[in-house]
Scaffold this active site. Sequence first.
Site, PDB file in Angstrom:
ATOM      1  N   VAL A   1       2.928   7.482 -23.217  1.00  0.00           N
ATOM      2  CA  VAL A   1       1.534   7.950 -23.226  1.00  0.00           C
ATOM      3  C   VAL A   1       0.625   6.835 -23.741  1.00  0.00           C
ATOM      4  O   VAL A   1       1.027   6.004 -24.559  1.00  0.00           O
ATOM      5  CB  VAL A   1       1.351   9.205 -24.104  1.00  0.00           C
ATOM      6  CG1 VAL A   1       2.110  10.392 -23.536  1.00  0.00           C
ATOM      7  CG2 VAL A   1       1.793   8.939 -25.541  1.00  0.00           C
TER       8      VAL A   1
ATOM      9  N   ARG B   1      -4.286   7.742 -10.710  1.00  0.00           N
ATOM     10  CA  ARG B   1      -5.746   7.827 -10.736  1.00  0.00           C
ATOM     11  C   ARG B   1      -6.105   8.914  -9.741  1.00  0.00           C
ATOM     12  O   ARG B   1      -5.828   8.808  -8.549  1.00  0.00           O
ATOM     13  CB  ARG B   1      -6.398   6.511 -10.331  1.00  0.00           C
ATOM     14  CG  ARG B   1      -7.940   6.536 -10.445  1.00  0.00           C
ATOM     15  CD  ARG B   1      -8.547   5.206 -10.004  1.00  0.00           C
ATOM     16  NE  ARG B   1      -9.948   5.090 -10.402  1.00  0.00           N
ATOM     17  CZ  ARG B   1     -10.990   5.420  -9.643  1.00  0.00           C
ATOM     18  NH1 ARG B   1     -10.789   5.920  -8.426  1.00  0.00           N
ATOM     19  NH2 ARG B   1     -12.227   5.255 -10.072  1.00  0.00           N
TER      20      ARG B   1
ATOM     21  N   SER C   1       0.658  13.681  -2.956  1.00  0.00           N
ATOM     22  CA  SER C   1      -0.415  14.650  -2.732  1.00  0.00           C
ATOM     23  C   SER C   1      -0.403  15.110  -1.283  1.00  0.00           C
ATOM     24  O   SER C   1      -0.094  14.332  -0.370  1.00  0.00           O
ATOM     25  CB  SER C   1      -1.775  14.027  -3.048  1.00  0.00           C
ATOM     26  OG  SER C   1      -2.837  14.853  -2.596  1.00  0.00           O
TER      27      SER C   1
ATOM     28  N   TYR D   1      -8.180   8.367  -2.045  1.00  0.00           N
ATOM     29  CA  TYR D   1      -7.067   8.848  -2.873  1.00  0.00           C
ATOM     30  C   TYR D   1      -5.826   9.088  -2.015  1.00  0.00           C
ATOM     31  O   TYR D   1      -4.717   8.632  -2.342  1.00  0.00           O
ATOM     32  CB  TYR D   1      -7.485  10.125  -3.588  1.00  0.00           C
ATOM     33  CG  TYR D   1      -6.379  10.820  -4.342  1.00  0.00           C
ATOM     34  CD1 TYR D   1      -5.850  10.269  -5.501  1.00  0.00           C
ATOM     35  CD2 TYR D   1      -5.873  12.038  -3.900  1.00  0.00           C
ATOM     36  CE1 TYR D   1      -4.831  10.915  -6.201  1.00  0.00           C
ATOM     37  CE2 TYR D   1      -4.860  12.687  -4.590  1.00  0.00           C
ATOM     38  CZ  TYR D   1      -4.345  12.126  -5.735  1.00  0.00           C
ATOM     39  OH  TYR D   1      -3.337  12.755  -6.413  1.00  0.00           O
TER      40      TYR D   1
END
Length: 323
Positions: free
Chosen positions: A35, A76, A119, A145
């Site tokens: 992280v 992103r 995606s 994207y």
Amino acid sequence: MVGRSILVTGASGFLGASLVRHLALSEAFSVRAPVRHLRVCFPASVAVLPIADLDASTNWQSALSGVEVVVHASARVHVMNESAQDPLVEFRKVNVEGTLNLARQAAAAGVKRFIFISSIKVNGEATLPGKSFSAEDVPAPVEAYGVSKLEAEQGLYELAESTGMAVVIIRPVLVYGPGVKANFLSMMRWLSRGIPLPLGAIHNRRSLVALDNLISLIVLCIDHPRAANQTFLVSDGEDVSTTDLLRKLACALGKPARLLPVPGWLLQGIAELLGRRSLSQRLFGSLQVDISKNQALLGWKPPVSLDQGLRLTAQHFLESRNS
């Protein structure tokens, strides 16, 4: 006994944090969570590692030592008020260059399997009613994207061929669940306040995926031999119109759905005149996916129904609002 070592990127995000917690409950896995900023609390068994920004220069060597499987959920994502002069350049820095940099180092470190959370936008932005995207369709991304995710997928498959590290691609549709943000959270707020919405006559068809269903498929793909070097779409297996979704969500919230039957074509025209084409597509357009490959190849069916997923989401929203 120490379980299989798994690295989960994006561990501070909506999907990543829930996946880390789920894996940490099993003795079969030893979980590492890199992280940048620790925004969530993890079980004590999780190894939380500091990491720099995800790009082509990130050094993953120490984080990958001894790791068998990487689940790459960091990316992103869409920026509502995009300020970049060329958004595709910015998406590529993280989603393509950052992903492939991690994957190359993973292969060099002896990682056996790399699961990439891509995606549905790789397939495209919309389907005709009754027509569904499939994992075998020729990709047709429209926005930057989706283009960046496709380029990452292509690079990963090339890497799999040259290194022998197995790659699994998972393309989710809209993910909802406890703690969901963005437009889904806005819908719950509108419904909980009893605000009348002009969305009572929308006859589109949308596929959604509950967070628990997405995690279920990811976990299965960690070990399943037939998942190697395959692409999967994922949804709840139940398609719904925007109108019916709002009714179901209102019911889960214990509120009446005050939906006005304004024709969808009229609302769509107004939205596009106002420059809100992407919002118009999400509210009024159709996007359906075919997940039959998941059952045929992996024996996987969504363990959580749409109604169950909405109830869990609504319950968390009500509890967090009252806490």
